[in-house]
Design an enzyme around this catalytic site. Structure first.
Site, PDB file in Angstrom:
ATOM      1  N   SER A  57      45.279  97.940 -82.325  1.00  0.00           N
ATOM      2  CA  SER A  57      46.138  97.791 -81.119  1.00  0.00           C
ATOM      3  C   SER A  57      47.672  97.678 -81.710  1.00  0.00           C
ATOM      4  CB  SER A  57      45.677  96.710 -80.175  1.00  0.00           C
ATOM      5  OG  SER A  57      44.457  97.128 -79.461  1.00  0.00           O
ATOM      6  N   LYS A  99      35.993  88.376 -73.948  1.00  0.00           N
ATOM      7  CA  LYS A  99      36.360  89.249 -72.809  1.00  0.00           C
ATOM      8  C   LYS A  99      35.474  88.440 -71.542  1.00  0.00           C
ATOM      9  CE  LYS A  99      36.792  93.594 -74.821  1.00  0.00           C
ATOM     10  NZ  LYS A  99      36.485  95.088 -74.941  1.00  0.00           N
ATOM     11  N   ASN A 108      39.704  92.620 -70.529  1.00  0.00           N
ATOM     12  CA  ASN A 108      40.369  92.946 -71.517  1.00  0.00           C
ATOM     13  C   ASN A 108      41.829  92.930 -71.778  1.00  0.00           C
ATOM     14  OD1 ASN A 108      41.147  95.243 -70.644  1.00  0.00           O
ATOM     15  ND2 ASN A 108      40.892  96.448 -72.128  1.00  0.00           N
ATOM     16  N   ASP A 129      39.565  98.943 -70.187  1.00  0.00           N
ATOM     17  CA  ASP A 129      38.496  99.594 -70.725  1.00  0.00           C
ATOM     18  C   ASP A 129      37.811 100.549 -69.757  1.00  0.00           C
ATOM     19  OD1 ASP A 129      38.480  98.062 -73.278  1.00  0.00           O
ATOM     20  OD2 ASP A 129      37.271  96.700 -72.660  1.00  0.00           O
ATOM     21  N   GLY A 162      28.250  93.520 -73.932  1.00  0.00           N
ATOM     22  CA  GLY A 162      29.709  93.447 -73.068  1.00  0.00           C
ATOM     23  C   GLY A 162      30.299  95.023 -73.009  1.00  0.00           C
ATOM     24  N   ASN A 191      18.139  99.844 -74.327  1.00  0.00           N
ATOM     25  CA  ASN A 191      18.521  98.857 -75.355  1.00  0.00           C
ATOM     26  C   ASN A 191      17.443  98.414 -76.150  1.00  0.00           C
ATOM     27  OD1 ASN A 191      20.925  97.185 -76.087  1.00  0.00           O
ATOM     28  ND2 ASN A 191      19.984  95.386 -74.962  1.00  0.00           N
ATOM     29  N   ARG A 192      17.877  97.624 -77.357  1.00  0.00           N
ATOM     30  CA  ARG A 192      16.704  97.275 -78.052  1.00  0.00           C
ATOM     31  C   ARG A 192      15.964  96.115 -77.281  1.00  0.00           C
ATOM     32  NH1 ARG A 192      19.103  94.529 -83.342  1.00  0.00           N
ATOM     33  NH2 ARG A 192      20.224  93.200 -81.723  1.00  0.00           N
ATOM     34  N   THR A 193      16.743  95.182 -76.677  1.00  0.00           N
ATOM     35  CA  THR A 193      16.409  94.056 -75.841  1.00  0.00           C
ATOM     36  C   THR A 193      16.048  94.494 -74.803  1.00  0.00           C
ATOM     37  OG1 THR A 193      17.489  92.481 -77.404  1.00  0.00           O
ATOM     38  CG2 THR A 193      16.329  91.673 -75.527  1.00  0.00           C
TER      39      THR A 193
HETATM   40  P1  ATR Z   1      29.471  93.962 -77.266  1.00  0.00           P
HETATM   41  O1  ATR Z   1      30.210  93.070 -76.447  1.00  0.00           O
HETATM   42  O2  ATR Z   1      30.500  94.531 -78.354  1.00  0.00           O
HETATM   43  O3  ATR Z   1      29.025  95.105 -76.631  1.00  0.00           O
HETATM   44  P2  ATR Z   1      27.316  92.356 -77.738  1.00  0.00           P
HETATM   45  O4  ATR Z   1      27.261  91.881 -76.482  1.00  0.00           O
HETATM   46  O5  ATR Z   1      26.626  91.746 -78.777  1.00  0.00           O
HETATM   47  O6  ATR Z   1      28.585  93.143 -78.241  1.00  0.00           O
HETATM   48  O7  ATR Z   1      26.317  93.873 -77.508  1.00  0.00           O
HETATM   49  C1  ATR Z   1      25.937  94.632 -78.725  1.00  0.00           C
HETATM   50  C2  ATR Z   1      25.071  95.621 -78.364  1.00  0.00           C
HETATM   51  O8  ATR Z   1      24.377  96.368 -79.652  1.00  0.00           O
HETATM   52  C3  ATR Z   1      23.670  95.118 -77.526  1.00  0.00           C
HETATM   53  O9  ATR Z   1      23.126  96.209 -76.744  1.00  0.00           O
HETATM   54  C4  ATR Z   1      22.761  95.062 -78.797  1.00  0.00           C
HETATM   55  O10 ATR Z   1      21.461  95.076 -78.323  1.00  0.00           O
HETATM   56  P3  ATR Z   1      20.735  93.715 -78.172  1.00  0.00           P
HETATM   57  O11 ATR Z   1      20.887  93.626 -76.699  1.00  0.00           O
HETATM   58  O12 ATR Z   1      19.203  94.245 -78.371  1.00  0.00           O
HETATM   59  O13 ATR Z   1      21.280  92.658 -79.145  1.00  0.00           O
HETATM   60  C5  ATR Z   1      23.202  96.024 -79.717  1.00  0.00           C
HETATM   61  N1  ATR Z   1      22.710  96.174 -80.859  1.00  0.00           N
HETATM   62  C6  ATR Z   1      23.372  95.065 -81.965  1.00  0.00           C
HETATM   63  N2  ATR Z   1      22.863  95.533 -83.239  1.00  0.00           N
HETATM   64  C7  ATR Z   1      21.837  96.542 -83.095  1.00  0.00           C
HETATM   65  C8  ATR Z   1      20.999  96.754 -83.960  1.00  0.00           C
HETATM   66  N3  ATR Z   1      20.671  96.767 -85.229  1.00  0.00           N
HETATM   67  N4  ATR Z   1      20.035  97.828 -83.535  1.00  0.00           N
HETATM   68  C9  ATR Z   1      20.080  98.190 -82.201  1.00  0.00           C
HETATM   69  N5  ATR Z   1      20.881  97.724 -81.127  1.00  0.00           N
HETATM   70  C10 ATR Z   1      21.762  96.776 -81.573  1.00  0.00           C
END
Ligand code: ATR
Length: 481
Positions: free
Chosen positions: A236, A283, A304, A319, A346, A366-368
């Site tokens: 930035s 944020k 942001n 953003d 986020g 999403n993973r979770t």
């Molecule tokens: P940000 O604010 O930068 O988005 P965050 O809130 O920590 O950071 O989110 C990170 C994202 O990347 C989430 O969707 C996270 O998935 P989870 O919700 O399951 O944690 C995803 N992420 C991070 N590492 C990952 C990995 N190794 N494999 C798959 N998804 C991942």
């Protein structure tokens, strides 16, 4: 003054460093303790070769230097070097009055009286600096802040010692703002390294001079910055500073490593900052300190961009528009009707809301799963796990990657390694380092249209620039990120 700390072990290599940086610096510090013993003996000849004011320093090991000589030998070496025309000599706080000091005074060489603290900021820093300057010398403290509070303390001490000739150096990453804002702190000079910064806390002479224009800061300079943790590798400053320069706007934009948002707001008040960018992980945390927020901030729950308004801080979210801008033509022509958004963190919130606001049908992967579900319910969209990505192959117009997977230095990873692009999708990764992520490489191989995180970064930055200055970002300026 911007002062280059010379790191060569011969006088010749030190001169080469000066030549490589000459247009960025006003003075140089010869570290006698870095030179080989043979070169040390020739040090008297250095100032006349350097052609700029030189500080003579022979730093002891206990003060962070390399000198292991006895005090008697160290004095002898300094005395012989002082035969040359040095502008300054650095003498440590605890060194009793001796022939080095006498010779310096006799020759009109200014004395920098210094102390170092590599573990923190000593409680008595104020009185020590005050005492060191008593004899008309320049008092120097090189100390180590570890928190936002420490940085604020250093700026406050600098202000209290406004009339004292001094140099206050904040070592390490937390000290970078006071190194860049050395004029604001009333320091005689700031130390810079040659070339790219190689160690934490260092700023190169070139960046100080050309990027930050640190030597041009005055009472009227507007201070802007970016807060985050980590934050030092942000691009930035390379958007905003050239923008300011291009429109002759007296302002500076610099990174602030932060651990406590509340204290940062106190620092922002102290420095009379006019605005700042906010990055991960603050944020959300800034929201409670804002007196006014835009509709986007309210909806996305993330801010942001913070700008000063009379009596309060206002929060915005660029953003949102920054993400949309690069794909506006495709949205407006109806090419994008459905999207897969990978990630539910986020960064994903702004992306999902922007797309939904444009009427795009969104599925969040999403993973979770619970996080995807929560975001999907807020924005009325579908959700699924990452493992089911293959179910959406060939069924969406846009695939957006918002996770941290693939981010520098983990170049070779993608959150959806088994997803097969058909080539018809538009692929958009919001990561900007590296520009070409593994996710985008896979999409490119299939023949997809690509959009880069760099585009979003630049667009959100341009909008911030407008919020900060009230002026459009210069059209013909293309910052290298
Ligand atoms: P940000 O604010 O930068 O988005 P965050 O809130 O920590 O950071 O989110 C990170 C994202 O990347 C989430 O969707 C996270 O998935 P989870 O919700 O399951 O944690 C995803 N992420 C991070 N590492 C990952 C990995 N190794 N494999 C798959 N998804 C991942």
């Amino acid at each position: 003054m911007i002062c280059l700390t010379l790191s060569g072990n011969t006088l010749e290599s030190c001169l080469e460093e000066i030549e490589a940086n000459r247009s960025y610096i006003d003075s140089a510090e010869l570290r006698l303790d870095y030179l080989t013993p043979e070169e040390q003996k020739k040090a008297a000849s250095f100032p006349s070769m350097a052609g700029l004011p030189v500080i003579l320093t022979l730093r002891r090991k206990e003060d962070g230097g390399k000198c292991t000589l006895s005090e008697r030998e160290r004095r002898a070496l300094l005395l012989s070097a002082l035969d040359g025309d040095y502008a300054y000599v650095d003498i440590e706080e605890d060194v009793k009055k001796n022939d080095v000091e006498d010779k310096a005074r006799e020759k009109g060489v200014k004395i920098i009286r210094s102390f170092h603290d590599f573990s923190g900021i000593p409680d008595d820093i104020y009185s020590r600096l005050y005492r060191l300057a008593e004899r008309g010398d320049i008092a120097k403290a090189a100390v180590t802040p570890h928190t936002t509070q420490d940085l604020l303390t250093l700026f406050r001490i600098a202000e209290e010692l406004k009339d004292v000739p001094k140099i206050i150096i904040g070592m390490g990453d937390w000290g970078i703002p006071i190194r860049i804002l050395y004029k604001k702190a009333g320091s005689l000079l700031t130390f810079a390294c040659s070339g790219e910064a190689v160690a934490p806390g260092q700023v190169s002479a070139k960046d100080l001079k050309l990027l930050y224009r640190a030597d041009k800061v005055n009472d009227r300079t507007g201070i802007y910055g970016i807060i985050g943790n980590p934050v030092l590798h942000t691009s930035s400053p390379s958007i905003h500073n050239p923008g300011f320069q291009s429109i002759n706007y007296n302002a500076i934009y610099l990174p602030f490593l932060v651990d406590n948002v509340r204290i940062f707001f106190a620092l922002a008040e102290y420095l009379k900052m006019r605005g700042f960018s906010v990055t991960v992980p603050f944020k959300d945390a800034v929201l409670m300190y804002l007196g006014n927020i835009t509709r986007e901030v309210k909806q996305i729950g993330a801010c942001n961009t913070v700008v000063r308004m009379p009596g309060m801080w206002k929060g915005m979210n660029t953003d949102y528009y920054g993400f949309l801008q690069p794909i506006l033509p495709e949205l407006e022509s109806g090419k994008i009707k459905s999207a897969l958004v990978i990630g539910a963190g986020g960064a994903s919130q702004a992306v999902v809301w922007a797309l939904r606001n444009r009427g795009v049908k969104v599925t969040i992967l999403n993973r979770t799963l619970t996080k995807a579900e929560k975001l999907a319910k807020l924005n009325i969209c579908e959700y699924d796990t990452l493992d089911n990505a293959h179910l959406y192959e060939g069924k969406v117009d846009l695939v957006v990657q918002t996770t941290s997977v693939g981010l520098f230095p983990n170049f070779d990873t993608s959150p959806v390694p088994d997803f097969h692009f058909t080539g018809k999708e538009i692929a958009y990764d919001i990561i900007y380092k590296p520009k070409m992520t593994k996710f985008l490489q896979d999409a490119e191989k299939a023949g997809c249209t690509l959009h880069f995180g760099e585009e979003m970064l630049l667009e959100q930055g341009k909008l911030q620039f407008e919020a900060f200055t009230g002026y459009h970002y210069p059209k013909d300026l293309h910052p290298s990120l």
